[in-house]
Design a protein around this motif. Structure first.
Motif, PDB file in Angstrom:
ATOM      1  N   LYS A   9      15.503  -2.355  -3.573  1.00 58.01           N
ATOM      2  CA  LYS A   9      15.414  -0.854  -3.596  1.00 58.01           C
ATOM      3  C   LYS A   9      14.569  -0.386  -4.638  1.00 58.01           C
ATOM      4  O   LYS A   9      13.416   0.560  -4.488  1.00 58.01           O
ATOM      5  N   VAL A  10      14.695  -1.132  -5.953  1.00 61.44           N
ATOM      6  CA  VAL A  10      13.950  -0.646  -7.066  1.00 61.44           C
ATOM      7  C   VAL A  10      12.562  -1.222  -6.930  1.00 61.44           C
ATOM      8  O   VAL A  10      11.643  -0.408  -7.284  1.00 61.44           O
ATOM      9  N   ALA A  11      12.503  -2.348  -6.332  1.00 62.69           N
ATOM     10  CA  ALA A  11      11.148  -2.666  -6.246  1.00 62.69           C
ATOM     11  C   ALA A  11      10.325  -2.052  -5.103  1.00 62.69           C
ATOM     12  O   ALA A  11       9.076  -2.409  -4.933  1.00 62.69           O
ATOM     13  N   MET A  12      10.887  -1.271  -4.528  1.00 64.70           N
ATOM     14  CA  MET A  12      10.113  -0.313  -3.523  1.00 64.70           C
ATOM     15  C   MET A  12       9.345   0.791  -4.104  1.00 64.70           C
ATOM     16  O   MET A  12       8.851   1.811  -3.700  1.00 64.70           O
ATOM     17  N   ALA A  13       9.862   0.998  -5.375  1.00 65.01           N
ATOM     18  CA  ALA A  13       9.239   2.257  -6.295  1.00 65.01           C
ATOM     19  C   ALA A  13       9.704   3.309  -5.849  1.00 65.01           C
ATOM     20  O   ALA A  13       9.024   4.526  -5.554  1.00 65.01           O
ATOM     21  N   LYS A  14      10.791   3.619  -5.498  1.00 63.53           N
ATOM     22  CA  LYS A  14      11.576   4.822  -4.902  1.00 63.53           C
ATOM     23  C   LYS A  14      11.620   5.734  -5.834  1.00 63.53           C
ATOM     24  O   LYS A  14      13.062   5.920  -6.123  1.00 63.53           O
ATOM     25  N   THR A  15      10.830   6.394  -6.410  1.00 57.49           N
ATOM     26  CA  THR A  15      11.132   7.266  -7.632  1.00 57.49           C
ATOM     27  C   THR A  15      11.422   8.540  -7.124  1.00 57.49           C
ATOM     28  O   THR A  15      11.585   8.930  -5.845  1.00 57.49           O
ATOM     29  N   ALA A  16      12.326   9.598  -7.968  1.00 59.31           N
ATOM     30  CA  ALA A  16      12.904  10.685  -7.470  1.00 59.31           C
ATOM     31  C   ALA A  16      11.625  11.688  -7.127  1.00 59.31           C
ATOM     32  O   ALA A  16      10.956  12.123  -8.083  1.00 59.31           O
ATOM     33  N   ALA A  17      11.689  11.767  -5.979  1.00 59.47           N
ATOM     34  CA  ALA A  17      10.499  12.990  -5.415  1.00 59.47           C
ATOM     35  C   ALA A  17      11.154  14.340  -5.254  1.00 59.47           C
ATOM     36  O   ALA A  17      12.239  14.298  -5.106  1.00 59.47           O
ATOM     37  N   LYS A  25       6.608  15.018   3.757  1.00 61.88           N
ATOM     38  CA  LYS A  25       6.499  13.679   4.177  1.00 61.88           C
ATOM     39  C   LYS A  25       7.299  13.630   5.545  1.00 61.88           C
ATOM     40  O   LYS A  25       6.556  13.256   6.542  1.00 61.88           O
ATOM     41  N   PHE A  26       8.444  14.087   5.697  1.00 59.95           N
ATOM     42  CA  PHE A  26       9.186  14.026   7.123  1.00 59.95           C
ATOM     43  C   PHE A  26       8.781  14.883   7.913  1.00 59.95           C
ATOM     44  O   PHE A  26       8.690  14.502   9.278  1.00 59.95           O
ATOM     45  N   GLY A  27       8.204  16.283   7.514  1.00 59.34           N
ATOM     46  CA  GLY A  27       7.607  17.114   8.389  1.00 59.34           C
ATOM     47  C   GLY A  27       6.395  16.447   9.169  1.00 59.34           C
ATOM     48  O   GLY A  27       6.182  16.620  10.462  1.00 59.34           O
ATOM     49  N   ARG A  28       5.423  15.474   8.542  1.00 59.92           N
ATOM     50  CA  ARG A  28       4.183  15.090   9.209  1.00 59.92           C
ATOM     51  C   ARG A  28       4.892  14.061   9.987  1.00 59.92           C
ATOM     52  O   ARG A  28       4.293  13.762  11.348  1.00 59.92           O
ATOM     53  N   GLU A  29       5.815  13.130   9.808  1.00 63.52           N
ATOM     54  CA  GLU A  29       6.249  11.924  10.455  1.00 63.52           C
ATOM     55  C   GLU A  29       6.667  12.404  11.730  1.00 63.52           C
ATOM     56  O   GLU A  29       6.529  11.937  12.909  1.00 63.52           O
ATOM     57  N   ILE A  30       7.488  13.588  11.690  1.00 65.34           N
ATOM     58  CA  ILE A  30       8.268  14.159  12.679  1.00 65.34           C
ATOM     59  C   ILE A  30       7.544  14.637  13.872  1.00 65.34           C
ATOM     60  O   ILE A  30       7.507  14.359  15.106  1.00 65.34           O
ATOM     61  N   GLU A  97       1.533   3.248   1.364  1.00 63.30           N
ATOM     62  CA  GLU A  97       1.178   3.661   2.553  1.00 63.30           C
ATOM     63  C   GLU A  97       1.126   5.176   2.555  1.00 63.30           C
ATOM     64  O   GLU A  97       1.787   6.001   2.017  1.00 63.30           O
ATOM     65  N   CYS A  98      -0.081   5.798   3.609  1.00 67.48           N
ATOM     66  CA  CYS A  98      -0.222   7.164   3.649  1.00 67.48           C
ATOM     67  C   CYS A  98      -0.319   7.622   4.943  1.00 67.48           C
ATOM     68  O   CYS A  98      -0.474   6.955   5.996  1.00 67.48           O
ATOM     69  N   LEU A  99       0.012   9.053   5.121  1.00 66.25           N
ATOM     70  CA  LEU A  99      -0.307   9.613   6.367  1.00 66.25           C
ATOM     71  C   LEU A  99      -1.020  10.765   5.917  1.00 66.25           C
ATOM     72  O   LEU A  99      -0.708  11.812   5.381  1.00 66.25           O
ATOM     73  N   ASP A 222       3.236   8.469  -6.071  1.00 67.37           N
ATOM     74  CA  ASP A 222       4.466   8.968  -5.168  1.00 67.37           C
ATOM     75  C   ASP A 222       4.633  10.327  -5.168  1.00 67.37           C
ATOM     76  O   ASP A 222       5.062  10.934  -4.279  1.00 67.37           O
ATOM     77  N   GLU A 223       3.823  11.046  -6.043  1.00 66.21           N
ATOM     78  CA  GLU A 223       3.554  12.632  -6.197  1.00 66.21           C
ATOM     79  C   GLU A 223       2.443  12.903  -5.111  1.00 66.21           C
ATOM     80  O   GLU A 223       2.460  14.406  -4.886  1.00 66.21           O
ATOM     81  N   LEU A 224       1.418  11.992  -4.726  1.00 64.65           N
ATOM     82  CA  LEU A 224       0.550  12.842  -4.210  1.00 64.65           C
ATOM     83  C   LEU A 224       0.941  13.004  -2.675  1.00 64.65           C
ATOM     84  O   LEU A 224       1.726  12.278  -1.851  1.00 64.65           O
ATOM     85  N   ASP A 225       0.473  14.331  -2.097  1.00 69.62           N
ATOM     86  CA  ASP A 225       1.151  14.692  -0.715  1.00 69.62           C
ATOM     87  C   ASP A 225       0.853  13.718   0.207  1.00 69.62           C
ATOM     88  O   ASP A 225       1.720  13.554   1.240  1.00 69.62           O
ATOM     89  N   ASP A 226      -0.269  12.995   0.207  1.00 66.47           N
ATOM     90  CA  ASP A 226      -0.655  12.237   1.436  1.00 66.47           C
ATOM     91  C   ASP A 226       0.032  10.686   1.404  1.00 66.47           C
ATOM     92  O   ASP A 226       0.101  10.213   2.293  1.00 66.47           O
ATOM     93  N   VAL A 227       0.749  10.521   0.347  1.00 66.18           N
ATOM     94  CA  VAL A 227       1.275   9.269   0.149  1.00 66.18           C
ATOM     95  C   VAL A 227       2.902   9.263   0.725  1.00 66.18           C
ATOM     96  O   VAL A 227       3.719  10.057   0.408  1.00 66.18           O
ATOM     97  N   SER A 228       3.154   8.267   1.726  1.00 69.15           N
ATOM     98  CA  SER A 228       4.670   8.147   2.316  1.00 69.15           C
ATOM     99  C   SER A 228       5.412   7.279   1.529  1.00 69.15           C
ATOM    100  O   SER A 228       6.518   7.579   1.415  1.00 69.15           O
TER     101      SER A 228
END
Length: 238
Positions: A9-17, A25-30, A97-99, A222-228
């Motif tokens: 999980k740490v290796a996925m760079a899940k920084t606190a957003a 992010k989820f609004g776009r995905e949904i 990964e971006c959307l 991680d802070e970029l809006d387009d980055v998922s």
């Protein structure tokens, strides 16, 4: 939480957003899941799984409803899924990964961050081969419980790891929906679930300056809006 999965999980760079980033992010995905299929999660399994992940991230029901209503309303807004691969400080490998609704803007933003960190973007496939694409589920259960469920439901998995009271299941991404539905049917709610890129090997960045550059790069992405999602191969001490 199990140590094996914590490392990944740490290796996925899940920084606190910030919550606004998570909501966006989820609004776009949904919206995209509802637009590409039916806007009903009972008949659209992709939409169903995205909504379930959104709820675990505490995305509000109002935001979920608005995204689905937007798709129902026939909005012509469209997003493109795009993946960038790059080389960061300290021999780090990074997948982004971006959307996005503007690929030129996104490429420019991502490239600028890599350049500032003295890294560089690579061509498609230059980094990807160093990662495994996996469906990952962490469940609070015994190994016997999980193995019994997997066998009874004829589910193919690649690996099962046990740490304390948690079991982590690794499978092909194509098995994600089946595993999630099966666990829910037997009342085993995953504590974590995702489809992610996991590094085959990891690196440590011991030089403080190089590590600081790496952190700035990952946090900036991680802070970029387009980055998922951002994934990397760097071991980070808690």
């Amino acid at each position: 939480m199990g140590r094996a999965f914590e490392v990944r999980k740490v290796a996925m760079a899940k920084t606190a957003a910030a919550k606004s980033k998570v909501y966006s992010k989820f609004g776009r995905e949904i919206y995209m899941a509802a637009k590409s299929g039916t806007p009903d999660p009972e008949t659209n399994q992709t939409l169903k799984r995205v909504i379930e992940r959104a709820k675990k991230e505490q995305v509000t029901a109002d935001i979920i409803k608005r995204a689905i209503d937007k798709a129902k309303g026939g909005s012509d807004e469209n997003y493109t899924e795009i993946r960038y691969e790059g080389f960061g400080p300290g021999n780090s490998l990074i997948i982004v990964e971006c959307l996005t609704d503007n690929t030129n803007r996104t490429l420019s933003d991502v490239r600028t961050l890599f350049n500032k960190a003295y890294g560089k973007l690579g061509v498609s496939g230059s980094v990807l081969h160093q990662f495994e694409h996996r469906a990952v589920f962490e469940v609070k259960a015994t190994e016997d419980q999980i193995l019994e469920v997997l066998l009874e439901n004829d589910i193919n998995v690649l690996d099962v790891e046990v740490e304390d009271e948690f079991v982590t299941i690794y499978a092909e991404p194509s098995e994600y929906g089946k595993i999630g539905d099966t666990l829910k049917e037997v009342n085993l709610e995953p504590t974590q679930e995702m489809i992610a890129f996991l590094p085959m090997t990891t690196v440590e960045i011991k030089d403080a300056d190089e590590f600081a550059k790496f952190e700035r790069l990952v946090n900036g992405l991680d802070e970029l809006d387009d980055v998922s999602n951002v994934y990397h191969n760097v071991v980070i001490e808690n």
